[in-house]
Design an enzyme around this catalytic site. Sequence first.
Site, PDB file in Angstrom:
ATOM      1  N   ARG A 190      -3.526  29.284  37.211  1.00  0.00           N
ATOM      2  CA  ARG A 190      -4.617  30.057  37.580  1.00  0.00           C
ATOM      3  C   ARG A 190      -5.070  31.312  36.849  1.00  0.00           C
ATOM      4  O   ARG A 190      -6.121  31.339  36.270  1.00  0.00           O
ATOM      5  CB  ARG A 190      -4.599  30.323  39.146  1.00  0.00           C
ATOM      6  CG  ARG A 190      -5.844  31.260  39.648  1.00  0.00           C
ATOM      7  CD  ARG A 190      -5.716  31.157  40.740  1.00  0.00           C
ATOM      8  NE  ARG A 190      -5.942  29.888  41.629  1.00  0.00           N
ATOM      9  CZ  ARG A 190      -5.060  29.321  42.638  1.00  0.00           C
ATOM     10  NH1 ARG A 190      -4.340  30.317  43.224  1.00  0.00           N
ATOM     11  NH2 ARG A 190      -5.437  28.041  43.011  1.00  0.00           N
ATOM     12  N   TYR A 191      -4.054  32.106  36.927  1.00  0.00           N
ATOM     13  CA  TYR A 191      -4.228  33.387  35.862  1.00  0.00           C
ATOM     14  C   TYR A 191      -3.741  33.331  34.410  1.00  0.00           C
ATOM     15  O   TYR A 191      -3.021  32.176  34.130  1.00  0.00           O
ATOM     16  CB  TYR A 191      -3.457  34.397  36.547  1.00  0.00           C
ATOM     17  CG  TYR A 191      -3.679  34.729  38.121  1.00  0.00           C
ATOM     18  CD1 TYR A 191      -4.855  35.817  38.255  1.00  0.00           C
ATOM     19  CD2 TYR A 191      -2.897  34.184  39.019  1.00  0.00           C
ATOM     20  CE1 TYR A 191      -5.009  35.927  39.730  1.00  0.00           C
ATOM     21  CE2 TYR A 191      -3.255  34.615  40.509  1.00  0.00           C
ATOM     22  CZ  TYR A 191      -4.067  35.481  40.657  1.00  0.00           C
ATOM     23  OH  TYR A 191      -4.569  35.840  41.966  1.00  0.00           O
ATOM     24  N   ARG A 238       0.089  33.788  33.637  1.00  0.00           N
ATOM     25  CA  ARG A 238       1.265  33.255  34.400  1.00  0.00           C
ATOM     26  C   ARG A 238       0.982  31.867  35.227  1.00  0.00           C
ATOM     27  O   ARG A 238      -0.121  31.549  35.001  1.00  0.00           O
ATOM     28  CB  ARG A 238       1.735  34.255  35.479  1.00  0.00           C
ATOM     29  CG  ARG A 238       0.541  34.510  36.812  1.00  0.00           C
ATOM     30  CD  ARG A 238       0.575  35.948  37.252  1.00  0.00           C
ATOM     31  NE  ARG A 238      -0.547  36.412  36.359  1.00  0.00           N
ATOM     32  CZ  ARG A 238      -1.467  37.601  36.658  1.00  0.00           C
ATOM     33  NH1 ARG A 238      -1.332  37.943  38.049  1.00  0.00           N
ATOM     34  NH2 ARG A 238      -2.294  37.976  35.930  1.00  0.00           N
ATOM     35  N   CYS A 298      12.405  22.846  52.307  1.00  0.00           N
ATOM     36  CA  CYS A 298      12.549  24.112  52.621  1.00  0.00           C
ATOM     37  C   CYS A 298      13.821  24.215  53.498  1.00  0.00           C
ATOM     38  O   CYS A 298      14.001  23.044  54.140  1.00  0.00           O
ATOM     39  CB  CYS A 298      11.561  25.091  53.233  1.00  0.00           C
ATOM     40  SG  CYS A 298      10.166  25.386  52.188  1.00  0.00           S
ATOM     41  N   CYS A 328       8.358  27.015  58.072  1.00  0.00           N
ATOM     42  CA  CYS A 328       7.729  27.977  58.734  1.00  0.00           C
ATOM     43  C   CYS A 328       6.348  27.258  59.182  1.00  0.00           C
ATOM     44  O   CYS A 328       5.773  26.701  58.522  1.00  0.00           O
ATOM     45  CB  CYS A 328       7.291  29.198  58.111  1.00  0.00           C
ATOM     46  SG  CYS A 328       8.802  29.908  57.258  1.00  0.00           S
ATOM     47  N   CYS A 362       2.934  27.852  57.255  1.00  0.00           N
ATOM     48  CA  CYS A 362       3.106  27.639  55.759  1.00  0.00           C
ATOM     49  C   CYS A 362       1.746  27.258  55.365  1.00  0.00           C
ATOM     50  O   CYS A 362       1.165  26.405  56.020  1.00  0.00           O
ATOM     51  CB  CYS A 362       3.910  26.506  55.824  1.00  0.00           C
ATOM     52  SG  CYS A 362       4.264  26.047  53.717  1.00  0.00           S
ATOM     53  N   ARG A 404       1.480  25.716  52.641  1.00  0.00           N
ATOM     54  CA  ARG A 404       1.652  24.370  51.755  1.00  0.00           C
ATOM     55  C   ARG A 404       1.822  23.410  52.789  1.00  0.00           C
ATOM     56  O   ARG A 404       2.656  22.502  51.932  1.00  0.00           O
ATOM     57  CB  ARG A 404       2.451  24.563  50.473  1.00  0.00           C
ATOM     58  CG  ARG A 404       2.026  25.610  49.257  1.00  0.00           C
ATOM     59  CD  ARG A 404       2.785  25.389  48.067  1.00  0.00           C
ATOM     60  NE  ARG A 404       2.324  26.413  47.275  1.00  0.00           N
ATOM     61  CZ  ARG A 404       2.948  27.216  46.825  1.00  0.00           C
ATOM     62  NH1 ARG A 404       4.374  27.455  47.097  1.00  0.00           N
ATOM     63  NH2 ARG A 404       2.481  28.333  45.931  1.00  0.00           N
ATOM     64  N   ASP A 435      -3.911  32.107  55.177  1.00  0.00           N
ATOM     65  CA  ASP A 435      -4.879  31.254  54.564  1.00  0.00           C
ATOM     66  C   ASP A 435      -5.346  30.511  55.417  1.00  0.00           C
ATOM     67  O   ASP A 435      -5.117  30.345  56.446  1.00  0.00           O
ATOM     68  CB  ASP A 435      -3.951  30.609  53.593  1.00  0.00           C
ATOM     69  CG  ASP A 435      -3.430  31.200  52.176  1.00  0.00           C
ATOM     70  OD1 ASP A 435      -4.057  32.261  51.888  1.00  0.00           O
ATOM     71  OD2 ASP A 435      -2.270  31.094  51.733  1.00  0.00           O
ATOM     72  N   ASP A 491      -5.831  35.822  49.606  1.00  0.00           N
ATOM     73  CA  ASP A 491      -5.911  35.006  48.365  1.00  0.00           C
ATOM     74  C   ASP A 491      -7.116  33.919  48.612  1.00  0.00           C
ATOM     75  O   ASP A 491      -7.018  33.127  49.561  1.00  0.00           O
ATOM     76  CB  ASP A 491      -4.617  34.235  48.726  1.00  0.00           C
ATOM     77  CG  ASP A 491      -3.944  33.557  47.286  1.00  0.00           C
ATOM     78  OD1 ASP A 491      -4.664  33.572  46.219  1.00  0.00           O
ATOM     79  OD2 ASP A 491      -3.009  33.367  47.202  1.00  0.00           O
ATOM     80  N   LYS A 540      -5.828  36.395  44.471  1.00  0.00           N
ATOM     81  CA  LYS A 540      -5.506  37.431  45.012  1.00  0.00           C
ATOM     82  C   LYS A 540      -6.594  38.491  44.924  1.00  0.00           C
ATOM     83  O   LYS A 540      -6.730  39.129  43.904  1.00  0.00           O
ATOM     84  CB  LYS A 540      -4.221  37.967  45.120  1.00  0.00           C
ATOM     85  CG  LYS A 540      -2.989  36.534  45.218  1.00  0.00           C
ATOM     86  CD  LYS A 540      -1.487  37.312  44.973  1.00  0.00           C
ATOM     87  CE  LYS A 540      -0.848  36.130  44.735  1.00  0.00           C
ATOM     88  NZ  LYS A 540      -0.781  35.025  43.738  1.00  0.00           N
TER      89      LYS A 540
END
Length: 425
Positions: free
Chosen positions: A119-120, A123, A132, A136, A139, A141, A300, A337, A344
Amino acid sequence: MKRKFAHVNYKDIPLFKDVTEEEWNDWKWQMRNAIRDIPTLEKVLELNEEERDHLSQTLDQFKMAITPYYAALMDKENNDCPIRKMAVPQLKELYVDPSDLNDPLNEDGDSPVSGLTHRYPDRVLLMVTRECSMYCRHCTRRRIVGETDTSSGKDQLQRDFDYIRNTPEIRDVIISGGDPLVLSDERIDYILTELRKIDHVEIIRIGSRMPVVLPQRITDHLCEVIKKHHPVYVNTHFNHPKEVTIEAQKACEKLANAGVQLGNQSVLLKGINDCPNIMKGLVHDLLMIRVKPYYIYQCDLSEGISHFRTTISKGIEIIENLRGHTSGMAVPTFVVDAPGGGGKIPVMPDYLISQTEKRVVLRNYEGMLSSYTQPSDYHSHDPQKCEYCQNEFLWAKDGVAKLLNEGGTLKPQELRREQRTNGKH
């Protein structure tokens, strides 16, 4: 008064009373014995009939995994426990709000090759696993994480490495997932080694919640593996002061002693940490265990987590209660985000009140207004005489920075006024 962190007392929980200390401190034992079903959970928590029914309905659609260590942090009787809310599924997860999005950050849309998001400009996000140690409930994702519990094979990773190798503007790689530290030390070493073979990769970051939910994973051997590949940074994910235990402290100190700089990325969650004083307690504790508060994320727009969202104004309120009221080192950046892959966006209280060519009026945390006199003889930096300005890899090639440097116009696609004149001669 200096906070004293507590040990996790697992022997008081019937499910774990016969577990040896050696087993408890073995991260692989913790992974194998993660709580994944209602009968096992009931050996740790008291559930009423309604809670049991709600859990059953939710688990038909979403997986549950809670490490024994994290389960031992939960309040056995209080279903309002913040640790419990982040670990135990709720019926609310089945509700899809009209604002919910399947891929709110457009990570799939910004993926030039499977498993990698670019995206950036400088990076990339390298997602090496969908697994995981704990799932959580907030989450972002959840569309992919826990769905198959798979990790990227060497063929897939090689395609990702090839993309990075062939894109010289990439200098920073964030290894994520899932949680990359579910992988073996050997696989982590392989990934870091391959990335270090690419000359233009300067910085490697690892995003992991292991220091929070499974601190036993941070072994001496893992730290030695990471140490070989510096500079490597680790961003972890503490959300509440109750997550900061002696075990978590030891895990973070092992990484810090191995030369790893640690940052923390909290998510602002309703009923868990949407309180300036809880957040202040958290950031103070983080600095005590050598973790720099880095981001507070607005929750999100992922499907099924709308019950965790707060207003953005709550995040601004928290920053207002931190800035000036505690060390600047303890103040994270509050970010949204942005949906659709906007990235962000920092959001903060208004400290710049007004400005002219001569002066800028600013306010401090107390509400005091001050003026700063701007220099009358300032001459702008000359890029023709600057060796860094001659390096094209440092140029801003997109967005507002490009407009400032080169001029021009940046406008949205599909403007209505342009649509009105389409075809006009």
